[in-house]
Design an enzyme around this catalytic site. Sequence first.
Site, short mmCIF file in Angstrom:
data_model
loop_
_atom_site.label_atom_id
_atom_site.label_comp_id
_atom_site.label_asym_id
_atom_site.label_seq_id
_atom_site.Cartn_x
_atom_site.Cartn_y
_atom_site.Cartn_z
N GLY A 191 0.82 -1.21 0.00
CA GLY A 191 0.00 0.00 0.00
C GLY A 191 0.85 1.25 0.00
O GLY A 191 0.59 2.19 0.76
N GLY A 202 -1.00 7.74 0.67
CA GLY A 202 -0.99 7.91 2.12
C GLY A 202 0.37 7.75 2.78
O GLY A 202 1.41 8.12 2.22
N GLY A 226 2.04 5.11 3.47
CA GLY A 226 2.93 4.13 2.82
C GLY A 226 3.81 4.78 1.77
O GLY A 226 5.00 4.46 1.64
N SER A 278 -3.84 -0.20 14.12
CA SER A 278 -4.53 1.03 14.53
C SER A 278 -4.92 0.90 15.99
O SER A 278 -5.04 -0.20 16.53
CB SER A 278 -5.79 1.22 13.68
OG SER A 278 -6.56 2.29 14.17
N TYR A 317 -13.37 -2.67 10.28
CA TYR A 317 -12.01 -2.10 10.32
C TYR A 317 -11.33 -2.46 11.65
O TYR A 317 -10.21 -2.96 11.67
CB TYR A 317 -12.09 -0.58 10.15
CG TYR A 317 -10.77 0.13 10.22
CD1 TYR A 317 -9.91 0.17 9.12
CD2 TYR A 317 -10.36 0.78 11.38
CE1 TYR A 317 -8.69 0.83 9.18
CE2 TYR A 317 -9.15 1.44 11.46
CZ TYR A 317 -8.31 1.47 10.35
OH TYR A 317 -7.10 2.12 10.42
N1 LIG Z 1 -4.85 7.42 8.29
C1 LIG Z 1 -4.87 7.23 9.61
O1 LIG Z 1 -5.10 8.13 10.40
C2 LIG Z 1 -4.53 5.86 10.16
C3 LIG Z 1 -4.65 5.66 11.54
C4 LIG Z 1 -4.35 4.40 12.05
C5 LIG Z 1 -3.90 3.41 11.22
N2 LIG Z 1 -3.79 3.64 9.87
C6 LIG Z 1 -3.34 2.55 9.01
O2 LIG Z 1 -2.29 3.01 8.18
C7 LIG Z 1 -2.28 2.25 6.96
C8 LIG Z 1 -2.20 3.19 5.77
O3 LIG Z 1 -3.35 4.01 5.78
P1 LIG Z 1 -3.45 5.40 5.00
O4 LIG Z 1 -4.18 6.30 5.88
O5 LIG Z 1 -2.12 5.77 4.43
O6 LIG Z 1 -4.46 4.95 3.82
P2 LIG Z 1 -4.59 5.36 2.30
O7 LIG Z 1 -4.01 6.69 2.01
O8 LIG Z 1 -6.01 5.11 1.95
O9 LIG Z 1 -3.64 4.29 1.56
C9 LIG Z 1 -3.94 2.92 1.62
C10 LIG Z 1 -3.02 2.14 0.71
O10 LIG Z 1 -3.44 0.76 0.75
C11 LIG Z 1 -3.72 0.34 -0.59
N3 LIG Z 1 -4.80 -0.63 -0.68
C12 LIG Z 1 -6.07 -0.51 -0.25
N4 LIG Z 1 -6.78 -1.59 -0.59
C13 LIG Z 1 -5.94 -2.42 -1.27
C14 LIG Z 1 -6.09 -3.68 -1.90
N5 LIG Z 1 -7.27 -4.32 -1.95
N6 LIG Z 1 -5.02 -4.21 -2.50
C15 LIG Z 1 -3.85 -3.58 -2.52
N7 LIG Z 1 -3.64 -2.39 -1.94
C16 LIG Z 1 -4.68 -1.81 -1.33
C17 LIG Z 1 -4.13 1.62 -1.29
O11 LIG Z 1 -4.08 1.44 -2.69
P3 LIG Z 1 -5.12 2.28 -3.62
O12 LIG Z 1 -4.57 3.64 -3.67
O13 LIG Z 1 -5.11 1.53 -4.90
O14 LIG Z 1 -6.45 2.23 -2.94
C18 LIG Z 1 -3.10 2.59 -0.75
O15 LIG Z 1 -1.86 2.44 -1.38
C19 LIG Z 1 -3.57 1.40 6.98
O16 LIG Z 1 -3.26 0.07 7.35
C20 LIG Z 1 -4.41 2.07 8.05
O17 LIG Z 1 -5.32 1.18 8.66
C21 LIG Z 1 -4.10 4.84 9.32
#
Ligand SMILES: NC(=O)c1ccc[n+]([C@@H]2O[C@H](COP(=O)([O-])OP(=O)(O)OC[C@H]3O[C@@H](n4cnc5c(N)ncnc54)[C@H](OP(=O)(O)O)[C@@H]3O)[C@@H](O)[C@H]2O)c1
Length: 279
Positions: free
Chosen positions: A13, A17, A19, A142, A165
Amino acid sequence: MGNLTGSTVLVTGSTDGVGRLVARRLGEAGARVLVHGRDADRGAQVVADVERAGGAATFLRADLASLAEVRELAAAVQHATNRLDILINNAGIGTAGGVRQESADGFELRFAVNYLAGFLLTSLLLPLLQASAPARIVNVSSAGQQAIDFADVMLTRGYSGARAYCQSKLAQVMFTFDLAERLAGTRVTATCLHPATYMDTTMVRRAGVTPVSTVEQGGEAILTLAISSALEGRTGLYLNGSSEARAHFQAYDADARQRLWAFSLKLTGLSNDGSAGAG
Ligand SMILES: NC(=O)c1ccc[n+]([C@@H]2O[C@H](COP(=O)([O-])OP(=O)(O)OC[C@H]3O[C@@H](n4cnc5c(N)ncnc54)[C@H](OP(=O)(O)O)[C@@H]3O)[C@@H](O)[C@H]2O)c1
């Protein structure tokens, strides 16, 4: 950040975001980065970003909503590199959406993508990680965690996006704790974290939540677990940001963890020792 020249890192991912930020930082520090996502164009942009920063990167495409594609991703990693120093299971789907969805294999979608795909990918890549030891596995979980209802793991009743989630995020923590125990003495560590609260990313915006943290804050926390020399050899940790923390109480229930592990082996078709098995 230290010099990571000679190291290879897979960040799932990393097309968006936190990642994407982590991939770029690791590339800047000299690592070869295996960028993963679903979208080839955005993958190519991240590869170009890493290369502009002086690093090396390769894009690997896979939809983690399909166990067959997870297996193909593991094979692609093995084809692309003969070492893997750091695996960051970061890909995930957020809380948005009230309608229950299923993966290609018929499993509840968040359980499948956020947890089960990482379980399978990690299991398939363990021989490579062990051969590259010392190596680290970091599961991006999370603080949003909810107990697993073993009578209805697929959430066929009482579904909500938030429940799905939070269940998947606790499953990642439970997996991390078991994995750390199983890998004791191998010099491969397994840790997990809540990176930061409501970072300004697609999943948070999609959920209609006003961001309260920056992507940089969460990125720093992930990078600390992935590369900090202060955490060398530390395993089985759950961090909230950069502080050691307590996860949901079910994560400390060895019976519940054992049930989840056995269920995950069954769903993925892995054999008891975690090797590829028949599936
Ligand atoms: N944001 C927060 O505040 C927060 C808080 C706690 C934990 N987290 C955790 O941090 C991690 C990253 O989150 P983020 O906020 O950076 O999210 P994000 O910006 O939505 O990015 C998510 C990434 O995962 C990929 N992904 C989603 N579904 C997928 C699938 N079916 N197959 C392959 N790749 C997939 C997305 O690809 P696409 O672009 O193609 O969708 C994107 O590259 C997650 O595990 C999330 O639970 C985030």
